[in-house]
Scaffold this active site. Structure first.
Site, short mmCIF file in Angstrom:
data_model
loop_
_atom_site.label_atom_id
_atom_site.label_comp_id
_atom_site.label_asym_id
_atom_site.label_seq_id
_atom_site.Cartn_x
_atom_site.Cartn_y
_atom_site.Cartn_z
N ASP A 1 0.83 -1.20 0.00
CA ASP A 1 0.00 0.00 0.00
C ASP A 1 0.88 1.26 0.00
O ASP A 1 1.86 1.34 0.73
CB ASP A 1 -0.86 -0.03 1.28
N GLU B 1 1.70 -0.45 -4.92
CA GLU B 1 0.74 0.59 -5.27
C GLU B 1 1.49 1.92 -5.23
O GLU B 1 1.70 2.49 -4.16
CB GLU B 1 -0.43 0.63 -4.28
C1 GLC Z 1 -4.23 3.03 -0.59
C2 GLC Z 1 -5.45 2.14 -0.48
C3 GLC Z 1 -6.59 2.99 -0.04
C4 GLC Z 1 -6.28 3.58 1.31
C5 GLC Z 1 -4.97 4.35 1.28
C6 GLC Z 1 -4.46 4.63 2.66
O1 GLC Z 1 -4.38 4.00 -1.57
O2 GLC Z 1 -5.67 1.49 -1.69
O3 GLC Z 1 -7.78 2.27 0.02
O4 GLC Z 1 -7.30 4.45 1.70
O5 GLC Z 1 -3.96 3.60 0.64
O6 GLC Z 1 -3.99 3.46 3.26
#
Ligand code: GLC
Length: 538
Positions: free
Chosen positions: A203, A265
């Protein structure tokens, strides 16, 4: 890189545990619910599932606020339930990827509680970013950084200090300069690797390291960060130091057998910046959000595909492809708008509504295009049913922190997180034994129920199942694209299959050859209607 590693061309299905299947009837999904529906994934023909967080959490950001990285939240079950899920998945030939949230903990994490208690100047506060405020009494935030969810990225605690949170106030950012923080996450990786997981989805992978001194930055947050001529890289994103962390993690993963993987991500562009996350000694994959956001025109889609492939080539990595996830408007709805309409802030009752039929037609064409591309593809639960966004969710039901932090200006992400309909005629459409679910489902969602589509020719579920079968047998995930020209067409050959998507306004003649699969009916004369993809035996 061995040509045999599983993730090179894997199709990975994202399970959002709160909304997949509810075994205990409390209206929220759980691990036993997921296990009970694994046959659906096996029949669909995906290679792996990635589960969004199921760890102990106060759920202020739907579990992306982790209070304990090495346990299961009682709402979702127990560690025994997790082990049973992994065993059941493996028995069906499915790999399991879990979510890792390293940028921030929950404010309920023992470390943050200790930091609050220990007070200014303490070792415990070093684990986070605590600072004195500006102004005569420190009543102003230490700098102008904004939270991704809206409002300032700083919250003041009763003793006067402020702490940094790039997301919700309940998600304090960790200080990754500290060896102790790094060690904790290595231990967390080992904990789940020892339990048999095949990989991690990381994440906010572009956020862990902040520019030293936290220099001021007053610009609003944008979805994809990129350094530009007049803009240096924002001090909270894509800092060079993040790569050392992933190199260390890679060494940990490589010390295990079984081709364990990491997918990051990282909302960064251009492709050369993205490629840095997937160098041979870092992560294995990164999500391709530039592709997800590419407008629905032949030229833009062609560019997104060729740029993505060119972008990963220098580092010898594989491309990934994704159209939907738990943070964006589902593509069956996103594509139902006029070109240029942004769905960035979510969709609410009073907003313009998508054209459902157009959205679904394009979504099916987009998915068939995506599944024909070399590399790894990510699916989001429910898209295989053609599930649209819930676009008329009453505002009173919203739970996304974005909605609250933006002072009700941004509707947020709840519309893509509504529980999955499994059965046409059952309470909560078979999501669980109870009638209620944590977000209400639209009354007409029986139309999309898995049991209404299973085995039905032409249904979206049948289309996905057949596309995945053909993708596997023609090894499309390992192919190379040979492009043909065409103004309104995306048209290429991938090994034994010619792929054509029509983005124009009128039907396009198809070349000779057997049409193996099409995302919609062909015209009476055999030509390819607008917003349709065909796979033709080359
Ligand atoms: C990422 C996740 C999202 C979350 C954010 C904070 O973007 O995909 O759902 O709110 O991180 O952890």
């Amino acid at each position: 890189m061995s040509s045999l590693v599983w993730w090179r061309d894997a199709v990975i299905y994202q399970v959002y545990p709160r909304s997949f299947a509810d075994a205990d009837g409390d209206g929220m999904g759980d691990l036993r619910g997921i296990t009970s529906r694994l046959d659906h994934l096996a029949e669909l023909g995906v290679d792996a599932l990635w589960m969004s967080p199921f760890y102990p959490s106060p759920q202020h950001d739907a579990g992306y606020d982790v209070a304990d990285y090495r346990d299961v939240d009682p709402r979702f079950g127990t560690l025994e339930d997790f082990d049973a899920l992994v065993a059941a998945a493996k028995a069906r030939g499915l790999r399991v990827v879990v979510d890792l949230v390293p940028n921030h903990t929950s404010s309920d994490h023992a470390w943050f509680k200790a930091a609050l208690e220990a007070g200014p100047g303490s070792q415990a506060r070093e684990r986070y970013h605590f600072r004195k405020g500006l102004g005569p009494d420190g009543e102003l935030p230490p700098n102008g950084w904004q939270s991704v969810f809206g409002g300032p990225a700083w919250t003041r605690v009763p003793d006067g200090e402020w702490y940094l949170h790039l997301f919700d106030t309940s998600q304090p950012d960790l200080n990754w300069d500290l060896a102790e923080v790094r060690q904790m996450f290595v231990d967390v990786l080992r904990f789940w690797l020892d339990r048999g997981v095949d990989g991690f989805r990381v994440d906010v992978a572009h956020g862990l390291i902040k520019e030293s001194g936290l220099p001021d930055w007053t610009e609003a947050q944008v979805p994809i960060t990129s350094p530009g001529a007049e803009h240096r890289t924002p001090p909270m994103w894509d800092q060079d130091g993040v790569h050392d962390i992933y190199r260390e993690w890679r060494r940990v993963l490589d010390s295990y057998d079984g081709d364990r993987m990491m997918v990051g991500e990282a909302w960064v562009s251009p492709a050369e910046r993205m490629a840095r996350y997937i160098r041979p000694d870092e992560m294995h994959q990164a999500f391709n959000f530039s592709y997800l956001m590419a407008p629905w025109t032949a030229a833009e889609q062609r560019t997104a595909i060729t740029d993505s492939i060119a972008g990963v080539a220098p580092v010898g990595a594989v491309c990934t492809w994704v159209l939907s996830n738990h943070d964006v408007v589902r593509h069956a709805s996103r594509l139902g708008f006029e070109l240029g309409h942004s769905t960035q802030g979510g969709i609410g009752v009073g907003d313009p509504q998508p054209d459902e039929a157009l959205g679904l037609r394009r979504a099916r064409a987009a998915t068939m295009l995506m599944l024909s591309l070399p590399g790894s593809a990510y699916l989001y639960q429910g898209e295989e049913l053609g599930l649209p966004e819930h676009t008329t969710l009453p505002d009173g039901e919203r739970q996304d922190p974005t909605w609250f932090r933006s002072k009700h200006e941004v509707r947020g992400r709840d519309g893509c997180r509504v529980p999955v309909p499994w059965q046409q005629d059952a309470p909560s459409f078979g999501f669980g034994p109870g009638a209620a679910s944590w977000l209400p489902q639209p009354a007409d969602w029986g139309r999309f129920a898995a049991d209404a589509e299973r085995g039905v020719p032409g249904s979206t579920l049948s289309l996905y199942t057949e596309a995945l079968r053909l993708r596997r047998s023609y090894e499309l995930g390992r192919g190379v694209l040979e492009w043909n020209d065409g103004d309104d067409l995306v048209d290429f050959r991938n090994g034994g299959i010619r792929v054509i998507t029509n983005f124009g306004q009128v039907p396009a003649p198809l070349p000779p050859g057997e049409v193996l699969l099409a995302s919609g009916d062909l015209a009476a004369d055999g030509s390819l209607p607008p917003d349709t993809t065909a796979w033709i035996r080359a």
